[in-house]
Write a protein that holds these residues in place. Structure first.
Motif, PDB file in Angstrom:
ATOM      1  N   GLY A 192       0.816  -1.207   0.000  1.00 41.89           N
ATOM      2  CA  GLY A 192       0.000   0.000   0.000  1.00 41.89           C
ATOM      3  C   GLY A 192       0.852   1.260   0.000  1.00 41.89           C
ATOM      4  N   ARG A 193       1.988   1.215   0.693  1.00 39.23           N
ATOM      5  CA  ARG A 193       2.893   2.370   0.717  1.00 39.23           C
ATOM      6  C   ARG A 193       3.434   2.682  -0.675  1.00 39.23           C
ATOM      7  N   LEU A 194       3.534   1.679  -1.522  1.00 37.07           N
ATOM      8  CA  LEU A 194       3.995   1.910  -2.891  1.00 37.07           C
ATOM      9  C   LEU A 194       2.971   2.736  -3.676  1.00 37.07           C
ATOM     10  N   VAL A 195       1.687   2.523  -3.417  1.00 39.66           N
ATOM     11  CA  VAL A 195       0.648   3.347  -4.046  1.00 39.66           C
ATOM     12  C   VAL A 195       0.742   4.773  -3.510  1.00 39.66           C
ATOM     13  N   VAL A 196       0.930   4.904  -2.204  1.00 40.03           N
ATOM     14  CA  VAL A 196       1.102   6.228  -1.593  1.00 40.03           C
ATOM     15  C   VAL A 196       2.271   6.951  -2.256  1.00 40.03           C
ATOM     16  N   ASN A 231      -2.415  18.107  -6.965  1.00 40.69           N
ATOM     17  CA  ASN A 231      -2.192  18.336  -5.535  1.00 40.69           C
ATOM     18  C   ASN A 231      -3.055  17.340  -4.775  1.00 40.69           C
ATOM     19  N   SER A 232      -2.431  16.537  -3.932  1.00 39.51           N
ATOM     20  CA  SER A 232      -3.174  15.583  -3.121  1.00 39.51           C
ATOM     21  C   SER A 232      -3.743  16.304  -1.915  1.00 39.51           C
ATOM     22  N   LEU A 233      -5.053  16.229  -1.758  1.00 40.43           N
ATOM     23  CA  LEU A 233      -5.720  16.871  -0.637  1.00 40.43           C
ATOM     24  C   LEU A 233      -6.035  15.857   0.466  1.00 40.43           C
ATOM     25  N   ALA A 234      -6.416  14.646   0.066  1.00 40.56           N
ATOM     26  CA  ALA A 234      -6.678  13.559   1.011  1.00 40.56           C
ATOM     27  C   ALA A 234      -6.663  12.252   0.240  1.00 40.56           C
ATOM     28  N   TRP A 235      -6.317  11.174   0.923  1.00 41.34           N
ATOM     29  CA  TRP A 235      -6.338   9.864   0.285  1.00 41.34           C
ATOM     30  C   TRP A 235      -6.395   8.774   1.336  1.00 41.34           C
ATOM     31  N   VAL A 236      -6.861   7.621   0.910  1.00 39.70           N
ATOM     32  CA  VAL A 236      -6.803   6.404   1.717  1.00 39.70           C
ATOM     33  C   VAL A 236      -6.616   5.242   0.749  1.00 39.70           C
ATOM     34  N   VAL A 237      -5.708   4.335   1.102  1.00 40.89           N
ATOM     35  CA  VAL A 237      -5.515   3.106   0.336  1.00 40.89           C
ATOM     36  C   VAL A 237      -6.114   1.983   1.172  1.00 40.89           C
ATOM     37  N   MET A 238      -7.231   1.466   0.723  1.00 44.85           N
ATOM     38  CA  MET A 238      -7.928   0.372   1.389  1.00 44.85           C
ATOM     39  C   MET A 238      -7.357  -0.946   0.865  1.00 44.85           C
ATOM     40  N   PRO A 239      -7.695  -2.081   1.487  1.00 45.31           N
ATOM     41  CA  PRO A 239      -7.132  -3.349   1.004  1.00 45.31           C
ATOM     42  C   PRO A 239      -7.369  -3.629  -0.478  1.00 45.31           C
ATOM     43  N   LEU A 257     -12.025  -1.931   9.809  1.00 46.95           N
ATOM     44  CA  LEU A 257     -10.618  -2.338   9.806  1.00 46.95           C
ATOM     45  C   LEU A 257      -9.866  -1.849  11.037  1.00 46.95           C
ATOM     46  N   VAL A 258     -10.349  -0.778  11.659  1.00 44.99           N
ATOM     47  CA  VAL A 258      -9.717  -0.209  12.854  1.00 44.99           C
ATOM     48  C   VAL A 258     -10.811   0.300  13.797  1.00 44.99           C
ATOM     49  N   ALA A 259     -10.429   0.516  15.062  1.00 47.48           N
ATOM     50  CA  ALA A 259     -11.376   1.042  16.051  1.00 47.48           C
ATOM     51  C   ALA A 259     -11.397   2.571  16.051  1.00 47.48           C
ATOM     52  N   ARG A 260     -10.257   3.182  15.671  1.00 43.99           N
ATOM     53  CA  ARG A 260     -10.165   4.646  15.582  1.00 43.99           C
ATOM     54  C   ARG A 260      -9.522   4.993  14.253  1.00 43.99           C
ATOM     55  N   TYR A 261     -10.005   6.071  13.636  1.00 43.31           N
ATOM     56  CA  TYR A 261      -9.540   6.365  12.270  1.00 43.31           C
ATOM     57  C   TYR A 261      -8.034   6.587  12.191  1.00 43.31           C
ATOM     58  N   GLY A 262      -7.421   7.151  13.204  1.00 44.46           N
ATOM     59  CA  GLY A 262      -5.987   7.400  13.167  1.00 44.46           C
ATOM     60  C   GLY A 262      -5.142   6.147  13.252  1.00 44.46           C
ATOM     61  N   ASP A 263      -5.757   5.015  13.563  1.00 45.69           N
ATOM     62  CA  ASP A 263      -5.011   3.758  13.693  1.00 45.69           C
ATOM     63  C   ASP A 263      -4.659   3.128  12.358  1.00 45.69           C
ATOM     64  N   TYR A 264      -5.328   3.515  11.293  1.00 44.01           N
ATOM     65  CA  TYR A 264      -5.071   2.930   9.978  1.00 44.01           C
ATOM     66  C   TYR A 264      -3.862   3.631   9.365  1.00 44.01           C
ATOM     67  N   PRO A 265      -2.890   2.871   8.841  1.00 45.25           N
ATOM     68  CA  PRO A 265      -1.637   3.498   8.405  1.00 45.25           C
ATOM     69  C   PRO A 265      -1.624   4.110   7.001  1.00 45.25           C
ATOM     70  N   LEU A 266      -2.607   3.837   6.169  1.00 47.29           N
ATOM     71  CA  LEU A 266      -2.514   4.252   4.768  1.00 47.29           C
ATOM     72  C   LEU A 266      -3.510   5.356   4.438  1.00 47.29           C
ATOM     73  N   TRP A 267      -3.344   6.522   5.053  1.00 42.79           N
ATOM     74  CA  TRP A 267      -4.217   7.662   4.786  1.00 42.79           C
ATOM     75  C   TRP A 267      -3.467   8.948   5.066  1.00 42.79           C
ATOM     76  N   ASP A 268      -3.987  10.037   4.532  1.00 44.01           N
ATOM     77  CA  ASP A 268      -3.478  11.360   4.858  1.00 44.01           C
ATOM     78  C   ASP A 268      -4.487  12.385   4.337  1.00 44.01           C
ATOM     79  N   ALA A 269      -4.461  13.560   4.934  1.00 43.44           N
ATOM     80  CA  ALA A 269      -5.284  14.682   4.484  1.00 43.44           C
ATOM     81  C   ALA A 269      -4.586  15.952   4.929  1.00 43.44           C
TER      82      ALA A 269
END
Length: 152
Positions: free
Chosen positions: A41-45, A58-66, A137-149
């Motif tokens: 997933g980091r390779l997509v990031v 310009n990337s404003l937000a993203w998430v790479v799901m499974p 996939l996670v209990a809190r949104y910040g716990d998922y590693p493949l996102w940014d905004a």
């Protein structure tokens, strides 16, 4: 409407305009959960960052799901199809090299939604990055590693 496959009908009437904001979504081939392996997933990031460094978007937000990604961008140059073709091609090459996979990674086509400037972009970005929480996939949104905004 011409009798075309769904992926080709999606492209009819598609118009990309520089400095416009778009939400882009695409799925892995057969919805295979390739990005359960976060390293892949980091390779997509990396390709999202490459697109920004090249001045394509310009990337404003993203998430790479499974098995898919959501990418909120401001298009800078070129077309959406060129941006997605480059991103999908380069990420396929990187993922295949890193994992020993061969062949296609992504389904044909993609979904795009053009946004009006007056829409609440922060709210949409939150929707994008909380996708893993809604998917269980996670209990809190910040716990998922493949996102940014940029707002979070």
């Amino acid at each position: 409407m011409p009798n075309l496959p769904a992926s080709h009908r999606l492209r009819l009437g598609r118009y990309a305009e520089p400095n416009r904001i778009y939400l882009l979504t695409t799925n892995t081939l057969g919805r295979a959960p390739v990005f359960q392996d976060f390293t892949l997933g980091r390779l997509v990031v990396g390709q999202f960052r490459h697109a920004q460094n090249q001045g394509w978007a310009n990337s404003l937000a993203w998430v790479v799901m499974p098995d898919h990604f959501h990418w909120l961008i401001e298009l800078q140059q070129g077309s959406l199809s060129e941006l997605m073709q480059k991103t999908k091609s380069l990420s396929t090459r990187a993922v295949n090299m890193a994992s020993g996979r061969r062949g296609r990674l992504w389904q044909q086509g993609y979904h795009d939604r053009a946004l009006r400037r007056e829409e609440d972009l922060v709210q949409l970005a939150r929707y994008v990055v909380t996708n893993p929480l809604r998917a269980g996939l996670v209990a809190r949104y910040g716990d998922y590693p493949l996102w940014d905004a940029i707002w979070v």
